[in-house]
Design an enzyme around this catalytic site. Structure first.
Site: not given
Ligand code: NAD
Length: 334
Positions: A117-118, A147, A176
């Protein structure tokens, strides 16, 4: 049943997705940059790889023999992280770029990208009574600095890989997401987990105050992890070719979120407002018209119910972690 890869599998959403894909009989490869001791979930019967997916050769290794890709890897966190690590967040563009190239070169069938949503235009999020962001509100583009721009760029890269190379891509804009087995400490945590942790600190260590970022009137919606996983799988299997919202439309203020968590804990704290802390946009909510139309998808878990599960899990972790040094408790540093 397919041979699939989940990237970011050591993280919050990726860990839950691996669990669900394995449960439903898929052959799953799980990939993350973090050492496996820091993964939130390790699922038996899954092939695990520790790789930095910013590097192209590693993406080729991760996708070797794979039919479908779920890309959830990103260097990210809550407002406290993304407002202070804009370059780090933008470097995640290397992950999506190199994964898309590997997917094209290795003949992957379907590719899922986790957007956010960002990506939405900040000027459409200045009112706490946000009526809900429609997919078209991402343009004209004025995404969250760092981001959000990376996410928007990566969405478009998916689209052009479909147009130019025929790769089937699906893009969800998560609003979120919260639930157990996620970050609650260390600087990358998001509001629901951070508030649960602060209230639990009050209970366990007798702290009297809670510091709230901003004035507490800013609004958001929060989607429980089980609804998110169901949505990811539905979107991946669908024929939806444009980025689509995946989020809850149950909007609350941060003050209300604190009320809910204090209610669950039956523990009240004195509120102090930090007006200099990162606080993000004023009002954000998901408009779910499109996803309802296409998939009949609705979130099934009300915020209070999901928060209770999250709170219980975080409390269990905090009690279990008492006495360990901080490096053991901060999972998400690498
Ligand atoms: P998270 O940080 O728990 O998981 C992301 C994972 O990616 C981490 O474990 C991290 O170690 C891994 N990672 C980072 N860089 C890496 C690399 N170079 N190579 C391999 N792995 C790598 O985050 P999440 O909440 O599970 O989010 C997952 C996805 O959903 C992300 O793309 C995030 O941007 C997107 N997202 C999440 C939310 C939310 O509310 N949690 C909201 C919008 C979008």
């Amino acid at each position: 049943m397919k041979k699939v890869v989940v990237t970011g599998a050591g993280g919050f959403i990726g860990g839950h997705l691996v669990q669900k894909l394995k449960e439903t009989g898929h052959q799953v490869r799980a990939v993350d940059i973090k050492p496996m001791t820091r993964w939130y979930q390790i699922i038996p019967g899954v092939e695990n790889q520790v790789l930095d997916l910013r590097i192209r050769e590693n993406c080729m290794q991760a996708l070797e023999g794979i039919e479908d890709v779920f890309n959830l890897a990103a260097d990210m966190g809550g407002m406290g992280f993304i407002e202070t690590h804009k370059a780090d967040c933008m470097l995640s563009v290397l992950i999506n770029t190199h994964l898309l190239m590997a997917a094209r070169d290795l003949g992957v069938q379907r590719y899922f990208y986790s957007s956010s949503a960002c990506v939405y235009n900040g000027e459409k999020q200045t009112d706490p009574d946000n009526p809900g962001l429609k997919e078209s509100d991402a343009y004209p583009a004025l995404a969250e600095d760092g981001y959000g721009w990376e996410k928007l760029f990566s969405e478009r890269m998916c689209r052009h890989f479909t147009e130019d190379f025929g790769l089937i891509t699906r893009v969800a804009r998560f609003h979120n997401v919260y639930g157990p087995f996620g970050t609650y400490d260390g600087g990358r945590e998001k509001a629901p987990a951070a508030i649960c942790r602060k209230v639990i600190e009050g209970e366990l260590y007798g702290k009297k105050e809670i510091i709230i970022w901003g004035d507490g009137h800013q609004t958001r919606s929060f989607m429980y992890i089980d609804d998110c996983i169901r949505g990811i799988l539905d979107i991946m299997a669908s024929d939806i070719e444009e980025p689509i919202n995946l989020g809850s439309a149950e909007m609350v203020s941060i003050n209300q979120l604190v009320d809910y968590v204090e209610g669950i804990a039956d523990h009240r704290l004195e509120r102090k407002y930090d007006l200099d802390a990162p606080r993000g946009v004023r009002g954000r909510n998901s408009d779910n018209t499109l996803i309802r139309q296409y998939l009949g998808w609705e979130p099934s878990i009300p915020l209070k119910e999901g928060l209770k599960k999250t709170y219980d899990w975080i409390k269990e972790q905090m009690i279990g972690n008492k006495g360990k040094d901080s490096d053991d408790v901060v999972f998400n540093k690498y």
